[in-house]
Design a protein around this motif. Structure first.
Motif, PDB file in Angstrom:
ATOM      1  N   ASN A  79     -21.430  52.323  38.926  1.00 47.41           N
ATOM      2  CA  ASN A  79     -21.058  51.898  40.436  1.00 47.41           C
ATOM      3  C   ASN A  79     -21.401  52.817  41.433  1.00 47.41           C
ATOM      4  OD1 ASN A  79     -20.151  49.059  39.855  1.00 47.41           O
ATOM      5  ND2 ASN A  79     -17.916  50.298  40.032  1.00 47.41           N
ATOM      6  N   ARG A  80     -23.312  52.801  42.143  1.00 47.60           N
ATOM      7  CA  ARG A  80     -23.451  53.255  42.874  1.00 47.60           C
ATOM      8  C   ARG A  80     -22.246  54.018  43.985  1.00 47.60           C
ATOM      9  NH1 ARG A  80     -29.187  54.204  42.487  1.00 47.60           N
ATOM     10  NH2 ARG A  80     -29.090  54.811  44.294  1.00 47.60           N
ATOM     11  N   GLY A  81     -22.544  55.049  44.192  1.00 46.41           N
ATOM     12  CA  GLY A  81     -21.888  55.547  45.181  1.00 46.41           C
ATOM     13  C   GLY A  81     -21.983  55.262  46.950  1.00 46.41           C
ATOM     14  N   HIS A  82     -21.243  55.071  47.886  1.00 44.16           N
ATOM     15  CA  HIS A  82     -21.766  54.349  48.858  1.00 44.16           C
ATOM     16  C   HIS A  82     -22.012  55.659  50.333  1.00 44.16           C
ATOM     17  CE1 HIS A  82     -18.126  51.719  48.614  1.00 44.16           C
ATOM     18  NE2 HIS A  82     -18.917  51.094  47.764  1.00 44.16           N
ATOM     19  N   ILE A  83     -22.685  55.098  50.295  1.00 47.50           N
ATOM     20  CA  ILE A  83     -23.525  55.940  52.133  1.00 47.50           C
ATOM     21  C   ILE A  83     -23.362  55.345  52.940  1.00 47.50           C
ATOM     22  CG2 ILE A  83     -25.739  56.094  52.996  1.00 47.50           C
ATOM     23  CD1 ILE A  83     -27.711  55.368  51.027  1.00 47.50           C
TER      24      ILE A  83
END
Length: 607
Positions: A79-83
């Motif tokens: 999962n890509r990290g949140h911005i």
């Protein structure tokens, strides 16, 4: 009578069962035994030869095939990290989606052509795109290839029901990128896309189907956000389904490692306000923390919705993105003639060059003539003015004289010290696609354009016209230096970089009296000059400077730079509206709305 049969290799068999009169004698047992032994030896030899071939020559291949019919090495996407914005509000997040994977080895190239045709109509993906994915991975690959992450629930269920027709197709629930605010801050956040062939060559560790940032923070912080894919070794049956005895567990497992969250200095509510106020007009807006250089707002229009890149982009969408409006162009990082906002630089150059003091008085008039050319004032002249009032009323003839006395080298020098040009590092923003302002000296003009410097060049330079270009980002840095007492901030977007050695503001070298008189002049602009529209009591008192820059053959550009509050400034704002006319009419109201949101948010915070 005897009959003789020859079998080659010197072996003969004599049949003595027939007498001379033709009567048969009973068969002898020895004959039958020999025939049976020969046949048995021949059959056994054939089996031995085939066994040797299978075990010794093709053994490795068949073991691999058997193993891969029994087990699957399944990649597990990370999962890509949140911005996040500065208050922890999501700018880019993830949500549940449905993906389709292809197992190249499960079908022959000819079979895949048939399967691709069936999938194309269900998934609305061209057959050529499906075949290209398979060819890119290789038909002999044992690793799956992600075809799409945007399958509807109806199609997902249908494919599950038709799994026997698609032996090389697998459906999985996954997470995909999601931008909850649509096109808000699109030029800051950027967008994602599947790793290209060039990406895969540069990063051999990337699996097929790896999603990477292609623009903005998604790209510049990709190494932090992307995470690391994992893998599961599972057992499957003849239908390519997970074996019941392996349900819920794997033969071997390497967990995926999710990406780290990245927090920005952007204030989502201020960003929304800026983009709403800018509306459908072309332009850019920047707001900075005057003490740290943290970017609170960075807006540009036209823009785009990064959500379209989480799926296949349609031709209509792509044509729009490539249109004359240039939605990908970040106008907050493009150079424009700054108009009268540049009088801040000319003021600093005039005083710091020693040609004037902070208390100097200069006579103004309706126009001045230089080299036979008449350069006009806004009106019939303002009489004798000091720097404070010259800024408040934006007197052109005042600044013509100051600029000519100080000279273009001094103006260029102090423009750079205040943040215009290469001194404002775009590397800290990590956005790409931006440019620097330009402040050419006579020597540089000769080198760049092959033309001499004329006195008229100095006159137009003094009021931010001619060869001078400034980006909205640089204009915000410039006004921040006046607001914070003479320090050039280093604009940045990553909250982790705030208050570090990397972003520590640098002294410009302006004397306190220079800073004070310019600051007083900018406050006077709002109190009694061209920016009085921001002095209606709806927000605390601020300082600012309007600007109207001429564009050949087009309506003027509208500028406004500002800081606030007037006492103990906290934020600086720069606004450009392309072809917007007077700065007070188009750009200043946008800054006013941003100030309102900033002060409203500040009032809501617990003290």
């Amino acid at each position: 009578m005897e009959r003789e049969f020859s079998f080659g290799s010197g072996f003969r068999l004599v049949d003595k069962t027939v007498q001379e009169d033709g009567a048969k004698q009973p068969p002898r047992r020895g004959y039958r035994a020999v025939v049976l032994m020969l046949l048995a030896t021949l059959l056994m030899g054939m089996h031995v030869v085939r066994l040797v071939q299978l075990q010794l020559r093709e053994g490795k291949q068949h073991r691999e095939r058997a193993d891969n019919n029994r087990i699957r090495l399944v990649p597990v996407p990370s999962n890509r990290g949140h911005i996040l914005d500065r208050n922890g509000k999501p700018l880019a997040a993830n949500r549940l989606t449905r993906s389709v994977y292809l197992w190249p080895k499960e079908e022959s190239p000819e079979q895949w052509k048939v399967t691709a045709t069936k999938l194309s109509s269900l998934l609305n993906i061209p057959v050529s795109d499906i075949i290209y994915k398979l060819e890119q991975a290789g038909y002999q690959s044992y690793r799956p290839v992600r075809l799409t992450q945007s399958v509807t629930s109806e199609v997902f269920v249908l494919l599950g029901e038709l799994d026997l027709e698609f032996p090389g197709v697998e459906m999985r629930p996954e997470s995909s990128r999601y931008y909850p605010n649509g096109d808000i801050a699109a030029h800051v956040i950027g967008y994602i896309g599947e790793a290209t062939e060039e990406d895969l060559k540069r990063h051999p560790e990337y699996p097929m189907g790896m999603v990477v940032g292609q623009m903005g923070i998604e790209a510049s912080a990709n190494s932090q956000i992307a995470g690391v894919w994992g893998e599961r070794l599972i057992e499957v049956n003849a239908l390519n389904q997970v074996s019941e005895k392996q349900e819920g567990r794997a033969l071997r497992e390497k967990p995926a490692k999710g990406g780290a969250n990245v927090q920005l200095t952007i204030d989502l509510e201020m960003q929304k306000t800026a983009e709403k106020a800018l509306g459908d007009r072309r332009g850019g807006v920047v707001a900075l923390n005057v003490k740290t250089g943290g970017v609170l707002v960075l807006a540009s229009h036209p823009d785009f919705d990064p959500n379209i890149f989480t799926r296949k982009v349609s031709k209509t969408e792509w044509d729009r993105l490539q249109g004359d409006d240039k939605p990908f162009l970040n106008r907050a990082l493009q150079g424009y003639p700054p108009g009268s906002t540049f009088k801040i630089v000319t003021s600093a150059a005039g005083i710091e060059s020693g040609k004037f003091s902070a208390d100097s008085i200069v006579g103004t008039s309706a126009f001045i003539t230089v080299g036979g050319i008449q350069f006009n004032e806004h009106s019939g002249g303002y009489g004798y003015l000091g720097f404070r009032d010259a800024l408040a009323f934006s007197s052109n003839t005042f600044y013509y004289q100051v600029g000519m006395a100080a000279g273009p080298e001094q103006i260029s020098k102090w423009g750079h010290l205040l943040g215009i040009g290469e001194t404002t590092s775009l590397k800290l923003l990590g956005l790409g696609g931006g440019s620097h302002g330009t402040l050419p000296t006579p020597e540089e003009k000769e080198k760049l354009y092959g033309e001499p410097w004329y006195a008229g060049d100095t006159v137009t330079m003094s009021i931010g016209q001619g060869l001078v270009l400034v980006t909205p980002l640089e204009a915000a840095v410039m006004v921040s230096a006046i607001a914070n007492g003479g320090y050039r901030v280093k604009p940045h977007l990553l909250a982790s970089e705030t208050n570090t050695a990397l972003t520590k503001p640098e002294p410009t070298g302006m004397k306190p009296e220079t800073v004070n008189v310019i600051r007083d002049g900018l406050v006077a602009v709002v109190q009694e000059g061209t920016g009085q529209g921001l002095n209606d009591g709806s927000i605390p008192l601020t300082g600012g400077k309007t600007g109207t820059s001429e564009v050949v053959g087009q309506p003027d550009h509208s500028w406004y730079v500002a800081f606030g509050p007037a006492e103990k400034p906290e934020i600086a704002i720069a606004v450009i509206v392309e072809n917007g006319g007077f700065g007070a009419a188009s750009a200043a109201p946008i800054a006013k709305e941003i100030f309102k949101t900033y002060f409203d948010e500040k009032a809501k915070k617990p003290k």
